[in-house]
Design an enzyme around this catalytic site. Sequence first.
Site, mmCIF file in Angstrom:
data_model
loop_
_atom_site.group_PDB
_atom_site.id
_atom_site.type_symbol
_atom_site.label_atom_id
_atom_site.label_comp_id
_atom_site.label_asym_id
_atom_site.label_seq_id
_atom_site.Cartn_x
_atom_site.Cartn_y
_atom_site.Cartn_z
ATOM 1 N N GLU A 1 28.953 46.902 44.592
ATOM 2 C CA GLU A 1 30.190 47.699 44.521
ATOM 3 C C GLU A 1 31.249 46.738 44.004
ATOM 4 O OE1 GLU A 1 30.223 50.875 45.389
ATOM 5 O OE2 GLU A 1 28.292 51.034 46.393
ATOM 6 N N CYS B 1 39.953 48.252 45.055
ATOM 7 C CA CYS B 1 39.122 48.387 43.860
ATOM 8 C C CYS B 1 39.463 49.687 43.138
ATOM 9 C CB CYS B 1 37.656 48.364 44.253
ATOM 10 S SG CYS B 1 37.261 49.549 45.533
HETATM 11 P P1 NAD Z 1 34.694 37.900 45.455
HETATM 12 O O1 NAD Z 1 33.666 38.364 44.493
HETATM 13 O O2 NAD Z 1 35.446 36.672 45.144
HETATM 14 O O3 NAD Z 1 34.039 37.658 46.897
HETATM 15 C C1 NAD Z 1 33.320 38.657 47.562
HETATM 16 C C2 NAD Z 1 32.381 38.013 48.551
HETATM 17 O O4 NAD Z 1 31.414 37.242 47.843
HETATM 18 C C3 NAD Z 1 33.043 37.066 49.530
HETATM 19 O O5 NAD Z 1 32.493 37.274 50.809
HETATM 20 C C4 NAD Z 1 32.661 35.698 48.995
HETATM 21 O O6 NAD Z 1 32.606 34.695 49.974
HETATM 22 C C5 NAD Z 1 31.292 35.975 48.455
HETATM 23 N N1 NAD Z 1 30.824 35.005 47.429
HETATM 24 C C6 NAD Z 1 31.551 34.093 46.757
HETATM 25 N N2 NAD Z 1 30.745 33.425 45.903
HETATM 26 C C7 NAD Z 1 29.510 33.926 46.048
HETATM 27 C C8 NAD Z 1 28.256 33.642 45.437
HETATM 28 N N3 NAD Z 1 28.111 32.720 44.492
HETATM 29 N N4 NAD Z 1 27.187 34.377 45.824
HETATM 30 C C9 NAD Z 1 27.315 35.344 46.759
HETATM 31 N N5 NAD Z 1 28.480 35.657 47.358
HETATM 32 C C10 NAD Z 1 29.561 34.941 47.018
HETATM 33 O O7 NAD Z 1 35.681 39.121 45.676
HETATM 34 P P2 NAD Z 1 36.995 39.162 46.558
HETATM 35 O O8 NAD Z 1 38.071 38.389 45.875
HETATM 36 O O9 NAD Z 1 36.672 38.831 47.968
HETATM 37 O O10 NAD Z 1 37.329 40.736 46.506
HETATM 38 C C11 NAD Z 1 38.025 41.342 45.464
HETATM 39 C C12 NAD Z 1 37.060 42.040 44.520
HETATM 40 O O11 NAD Z 1 36.284 42.992 45.236
HETATM 41 C C13 NAD Z 1 37.793 42.854 43.462
HETATM 42 O O12 NAD Z 1 37.154 42.677 42.222
HETATM 43 C C14 NAD Z 1 37.623 44.282 43.931
HETATM 44 O O13 NAD Z 1 37.710 45.252 42.928
HETATM 45 C C15 NAD Z 1 36.264 44.229 44.531
HETATM 46 N N6 NAD Z 1 36.075 45.350 45.465
HETATM 47 C C16 NAD Z 1 35.198 46.339 45.115
HETATM 48 C C17 NAD Z 1 35.041 47.444 45.961
HETATM 49 C C18 NAD Z 1 34.105 48.586 45.620
HETATM 50 O O14 NAD Z 1 33.788 49.359 46.520
HETATM 51 N N7 NAD Z 1 33.667 48.748 44.388
HETATM 52 C C19 NAD Z 1 35.763 47.510 47.149
HETATM 53 C C20 NAD Z 1 36.643 46.486 47.444
HETATM 54 C C21 NAD Z 1 36.784 45.396 46.605
#
Ligand code: NAD
Length: 505
Positions: A238, A272
């Site tokens: 997502e 998002c």
């Molecule tokens: P992010 O991708 O930076 O981090 C998300 C998660 O991934 C965190 O828990 C982080 O620790 C983890 N992570 C970091 N590096 C990783 C790796 N190499 N492998 C696996 N996991 C790793 O995102 P964010 O800044 O926490 O959140 C914002 C983003 O989330 C925005 O792009 C937003 O649009 C998206 N989002 C999407 C939805 C949806 O339902 N489509 C909902 C909310 C947020």
Amino acid sequence: MESATVQEEIAVQNPATGETITSIPVDSAESVAATVARIRANQPAWEALGFKGRREWLNKLRDWLLDNADRVADTLQSETGKVRAEATIETPYLADQINFYGSKAGKFLGEQKVRPNSALSASRKLRLRYSPYPVVGLISPWNFPLVLSLGDAIPALMAGASVVMKPSEVTPLGLSEIVKAWQDEIGGPDVLAVVNGGAETATALIDNSDFVGFTGSDVTGKKVMARAAETLTPVSLELGGKDPMVVLEGANMERAANAAAWGGMLNSGQMCISVERIYVEDGAYEDFVRRLKEKVEVLSQGADGEVVACDVGAMTMESQLVKVETQVDEAIAGGATALTGGKRGEGPGQFYEPTVLIDVEPGMSVLEDETFGPVVTVTRVADENEAIFRANDTRYGLSASVFGPRGRAEKAARRIEAGAVNVNDMIFNMLAPSLPMGGWKESGIGYRNGEYGIQKYCRSSAIVSPRMLTKNEPLWYPYTPSRRELVGKLTNFIGGRGKRRFGKK
Ligand code: NAD
């Protein structure tokens, strides 16, 4: 002499005040593996409880969440910098998820009789059954720390899986508090756990899980998928969005402007599915822009407390604040105008002023990349066709909205390439758990909510048995000429139509 190993810690801050709240230990890869092994061992007993038994436990969690809504909101508010109104919407969402999947899991996952499609398959009883993945690993972001972790854990638990969640390292406190309550206050089975940390912890969770549910940015989503590919672990992703809003001539302008202000600034735009790009038909443009500016410039912003009631809260991450600032500064340098906002808000916390940008041009990062802040762009378009073309001209496809006269708006909605389109409405699909929600294009793979939102946590098995037990079957050995002739006639009869059923041309 060897020095004792110092466990790494993460400092958690209040983005609205800049104060450090606490520090939490990071889970190493070994610690993640041990947690997964522990809950994996408890999963069969959880699955054996059946839908009713599991629902009873989740109902206790629902009651706890509702009874402790204020306590949970306090924690969420402190770690995210949200305003109170937005910190209090997560627990009712979770209660709704529990009620929905609690009542529907049996229907969505119960063993089904499948209708045969031909005389051949009619000779057998065909059934489909679902078995949960033993361990579901969930990796989540910071903007809705509970909805996007525990919200996804609920269907997984109802399916009979055990769940390990890794919240964002920026906002780990609310989720840990609930899981602790599940263990200590509710006395729930040990099938729900949290591990804390960043990329390394998340990677270990991917390596140890049987299914990975990821919510976050498209950049990280691609890394998650690549890592999961090494063990052929299925994923649902997502990811981010760049949601368009289309405003057609004849729309209820007051409703459209109110929706744009709320849909763009809600949660400081850190959604998002927040509105980021608005395309307005020529004849409606001036009126819409005037109204939107009026509504956005009066929004109050700050650290919301018991005395003050603010509309727009802090930016949870400093790096995100810098990203928003860079996009807006670049746009303004390139000729865009900020009708309101356009700069950081006053500290000590991390704020960005609610911003309406006009005169933006394709190619500007504020139109191409996810902003994830309290910023909307408004673009004048010649007609509906141009609005739809521009709305779809993006690598994202999470959700969208169309405002206009009912008939035209409904038709236009069906031309938008996105997982959800709200017509004369805003973000409402998120509040309807019976509707699947997922992104097209680079906004994701798979869906949450609805039937698929629980079936994805399961493997299906087809169970087949003959209606009559004969000694042998025409398809089995021996392959004699007479059997071959019989099989040929049978397959013609079953697969052919008209004369060909009887071997004629
Ligand atoms: P992010 O991708 O930076 O981090 C998300 C998660 O991934 C965190 O828990 C982080 O620790 C983890 N992570 C970091 N590096 C990783 C790796 N190499 N492998 C696996 N996991 C790793 O995102 P964010 O800044 O926490 O959140 C914002 C983003 O989330 C925005 O792009 C937003 O649009 C998206 N989002 C999407 C939805 C949806 O339902 N489509 C909902 C909310 C947020």
